[in-house]
Design a protein around this motif. Sequence first.
Motif, mmCIF file in Angstrom:
data_model
loop_
_atom_site.group_PDB
_atom_site.id
_atom_site.type_symbol
_atom_site.label_atom_id
_atom_site.label_comp_id
_atom_site.label_asym_id
_atom_site.label_seq_id
_atom_site.Cartn_x
_atom_site.Cartn_y
_atom_site.Cartn_z
ATOM 1 N N ASP A 94 -4.723 3.546 8.502
ATOM 2 C CA ASP A 94 -4.615 4.876 7.892
ATOM 3 C C ASP A 94 -5.260 4.926 6.507
ATOM 4 O O ASP A 94 -5.398 5.994 5.916
ATOM 5 N N LEU A 95 -5.621 3.748 6.011
ATOM 6 C CA LEU A 95 -6.278 3.673 4.699
ATOM 7 C C LEU A 95 -7.445 4.649 4.626
ATOM 8 O O LEU A 95 -7.679 5.293 3.614
ATOM 9 N N ARG A 96 -8.173 4.736 5.743
ATOM 10 C CA ARG A 96 -9.371 5.578 5.694
ATOM 11 C C ARG A 96 -9.073 7.078 5.564
ATOM 12 O O ARG A 96 -9.977 7.865 5.336
ATOM 13 N N LYS A 97 -7.805 7.437 5.719
ATOM 14 C CA LYS A 97 -7.446 8.843 5.475
ATOM 15 C C LYS A 97 -7.422 9.144 3.973
ATOM 16 O O LYS A 97 -7.478 10.289 3.555
ATOM 17 N N LEU A 98 -7.275 8.074 3.182
ATOM 18 C CA LEU A 98 -7.115 8.273 1.739
ATOM 19 C C LEU A 98 -8.442 8.643 1.082
ATOM 20 O O LEU A 98 -9.501 8.205 1.526
ATOM 21 N N PRO A 99 -8.364 9.421 0.001
ATOM 22 C CA PRO A 99 -9.605 9.786 -0.698
ATOM 23 C C PRO A 99 -10.166 8.589 -1.467
ATOM 24 O O PRO A 99 -9.419 7.681 -1.825
ATOM 25 N N PHE A 100 -11.466 8.596 -1.726
ATOM 26 C CA PHE A 100 -12.061 7.574 -2.589
ATOM 27 C C PHE A 100 -11.775 7.926 -4.051
ATOM 28 O O PHE A 100 -11.533 9.087 -4.383
ATOM 29 N N LEU A 152 0.842 -1.199 0.000
ATOM 30 C CA LEU A 152 0.000 0.000 0.000
ATOM 31 C C LEU A 152 0.880 1.253 0.000
ATOM 32 O O LEU A 152 0.641 2.202 -0.750
ATOM 33 N N GLN A 153 1.904 1.225 0.836
ATOM 34 C CA GLN A 153 2.786 2.402 0.906
ATOM 35 C C GLN A 153 3.460 2.662 -0.444
ATOM 36 O O GLN A 153 3.552 3.802 -0.893
ATOM 37 N N ALA A 154 3.897 1.578 -1.079
ATOM 38 C CA ALA A 154 4.536 1.742 -2.393
ATOM 39 C C ALA A 154 3.535 2.307 -3.402
ATOM 40 O O ALA A 154 3.862 3.186 -4.204
ATOM 41 N N THR A 155 2.295 1.810 -3.330
ATOM 42 C CA THR A 155 1.264 2.280 -4.274
ATOM 43 C C THR A 155 0.945 3.755 -4.044
ATOM 44 O O THR A 155 0.831 4.538 -4.995
ATOM 45 N N VAL A 156 0.801 4.123 -2.775
ATOM 46 C CA VAL A 156 0.478 5.522 -2.458
ATOM 47 C C VAL A 156 1.594 6.431 -2.980
ATOM 48 O O VAL A 156 1.339 7.473 -3.598
ATOM 49 N N ASN A 157 2.821 6.026 -2.778
ATOM 50 C CA ASN A 157 3.957 6.800 -3.283
ATOM 51 C C ASN A 157 3.887 6.972 -4.790
ATOM 52 O O ASN A 157 4.068 8.059 -5.322
ATOM 53 N N ARG A 158 3.624 5.854 -5.469
ATOM 54 C CA ARG A 158 3.575 5.871 -6.926
ATOM 55 C C ARG A 158 2.439 6.785 -7.411
ATOM 56 O O ARG A 158 2.604 7.558 -8.346
ATOM 57 N N CYS A 159 1.305 6.687 -6.739
ATOM 58 C CA CYS A 159 0.154 7.514 -7.152
ATOM 59 C C CYS A 159 0.474 8.998 -6.999
ATOM 60 O O CYS A 159 0.170 9.808 -7.870
ATOM 61 N N CYS A 160 1.081 9.350 -5.853
ATOM 62 C CA CYS A 160 1.350 10.772 -5.599
ATOM 63 C C CYS A 160 2.417 11.311 -6.534
ATOM 64 O O CYS A 160 2.387 12.462 -6.943
ATOM 65 N N ARG A 161 3.370 10.459 -6.829
ATOM 66 C CA ARG A 161 4.470 10.906 -7.679
ATOM 67 C C ARG A 161 4.028 11.030 -9.137
ATOM 68 O O ARG A 161 4.401 11.963 -9.834
ATOM 69 N N ASN A 162 3.217 10.092 -9.612
ATOM 70 C CA ASN A 162 2.997 9.992 -11.063
ATOM 71 C C ASN A 162 1.609 10.351 -11.568
ATOM 72 O O ASN A 162 1.406 10.419 -12.770
ATOM 73 N N LEU A 213 0.313 13.553 3.270
ATOM 74 C CA LEU A 213 1.571 13.147 2.637
ATOM 75 C C LEU A 213 1.617 11.624 2.589
ATOM 76 O O LEU A 213 1.039 10.964 3.461
ATOM 77 N N PRO A 214 2.324 11.060 1.601
ATOM 78 C CA PRO A 214 2.409 9.593 1.545
ATOM 79 C C PRO A 214 2.912 8.998 2.873
ATOM 80 O O PRO A 214 2.448 7.943 3.294
ATOM 81 N N GLU A 215 3.813 9.715 3.553
ATOM 82 C CA GLU A 215 4.358 9.202 4.828
ATOM 83 C C GLU A 215 3.277 9.075 5.901
ATOM 84 O O GLU A 215 3.485 8.412 6.917
ATOM 85 N N ASP A 216 2.143 9.758 5.709
ATOM 86 C CA ASP A 216 1.088 9.682 6.731
ATOM 87 C C ASP A 216 0.427 8.306 6.774
ATOM 88 O O ASP A 216 -0.354 8.015 7.679
ATOM 89 N N ILE A 217 0.707 7.480 5.782
ATOM 90 C CA ILE A 217 0.108 6.133 5.764
ATOM 91 C C ILE A 217 1.102 5.176 6.423
ATOM 92 O O ILE A 217 2.001 4.646 5.777
ATOM 93 N N SER A 218 0.929 4.978 7.720
ATOM 94 C CA SER A 218 1.900 4.130 8.411
ATOM 95 C C SER A 218 1.271 2.862 8.963
ATOM 96 O O SER A 218 1.948 2.042 9.577
ATOM 97 N N SER A 219 -0.035 2.709 8.795
ATOM 98 C CA SER A 219 -0.672 1.441 9.178
ATOM 99 C C SER A 219 -1.858 1.221 8.243
ATOM 100 O O SER A 219 -2.292 2.158 7.559
ATOM 101 N N LEU A 220 -2.381 0.001 8.249
ATOM 102 C CA LEU A 220 -3.522 -0.258 7.358
ATOM 103 C C LEU A 220 -4.743 0.558 7.779
ATOM 104 O O LEU A 220 -5.597 0.885 6.957
#
Length: 434
Positions: free
Chosen positions: A57-63, A24-34, A48-55
């Motif tokens: 935290d998924l709910r912080k992400l936008p739909f 998930l962390q790798a995916t979030v990074n890729r999404c934000c970067r690209n 920030l991508p670093e804010d995702i430090s546990s599963l």
Amino acid sequence: MAIFKPEYETMKREDLRQLQLERLQATVNRCCRNVKFYKKKFDDLGLLPEDISSLDDLRKLPFTVKDDLREAYPYEMFAVPLREIVRIHSSSGTTGHPTVVGYTARDLRTWSELCARMMTAVGVSREDFIQIAFGYGLFTGAFGLHQGAELIGASVIPTSVGNTRRQVLIIKDYKTSALVCTPSYALTIAEAMEEQGVDPKSTNLKVGLFGSEPWSEAMRAQIEERMFIKATDNYGLSEIMGPGVAGECLERCGHHIAEDHFLPEIIDPDTGEPMPEGREGELVLTTLTKEGLPLLRYRTRDLTRLHYEPCACGRTLVRMERVRRRSDDMLIIRGVNVYPQQIEHVLLGIEGTQPHYLIVVDRQGAMDQLEVQVEVHENLFMDEMRQMHELKNRIQAELTSTLGVSVKVKLVEPKSLERSEGKVKRVVDKRKLD
Ligand code: DLL
């Protein structure tokens, strides 16, 4: 070669959660970067991508919703340069822009492997002759299962959809043992077998892998009896990958979601809040390994429940109940996604009709029938029959060409369709899908 990956499919939940978090962390990074769309969403949320430090935290992400993909038409959501994309598909159901999906070479390998895993779970092996009676083309169904079957080493017979007489002949002569298509097409084939006097017991048919549309246990029983096979269900959607997202094993107690590649959540479709475990709600999926089109918290609109207890087959992957309903008004007619708004859009463009209509869906034998009742304009109804006939044919032709499925139009008198207060009921679905 059986494609069973016990290191993932029977993983301890704790280990699986760790793997999911890393991916998930790798995916979030890729999404934000690209992907500009995600970069903007994150900026707007001050995330920030670093804010995702546990599963959790998924709910912080936008739909992400289907309209986001429509707006990104055709390639704006892709996370790699276009030269890295080796395959393009698209979803059916096209209001304005369809949604376009792209795969990198690695995405294609993952997709094949997941389809192969799902087929292995229902007993398909290299000994099988597997007839793929899904339409080959932009639809993901045929290619996904085709690639999976080849990876297993089965003999693939790519008949595509249609020409039902020939499908029966091929089942009989080519010794098909596994049939892949929509459940409604399976019933059409069963009917044709009866008409052609082919006894299913005299064929090699053993298992059916059906999916892409809702169907019922009653329909499963009918297919099994009439084809003399074990009928299994599998689930997927093009935005996430196509088939291979989830599928039944031979225990048939829910679809195992490929959780090493997709992270599922169940939310309340009205509030977007997570639902307690075991409750029905909307399935939301986050891709964990996709390169071409990674998606965060994609709202599938499909309603289901998740069960986390391990399955008798040994797989620990979560089981999702079969999808019977959606939280939006999308209809699936003979495997094609149809939105009432598409119908409205066509009607509004035709003079002499009123924006009052009723969509009636029924099933005759195995075939979905789509009828659209349209109110005509007062002046017109008084007029001659010939004019009415022309209007009906024109609406029929335009709807059929826009939707990609045949439609029967019935013109009705002005003000004859029920007017409702509040939410208007535009669809009557008489198919029994529960
Ligand atoms: O139908 C992918 C697929 C192909 C799945 C072949 C299985 C076999 P779409 O055309 O994008 O992709 O449609 C996706 O179809 O959101 C569900 O509403 C519905 N759907 C798919 N499989 C099932 C199923 C493919 N087994 C939409 N049961 C999804 C009920 C299903 N609904």
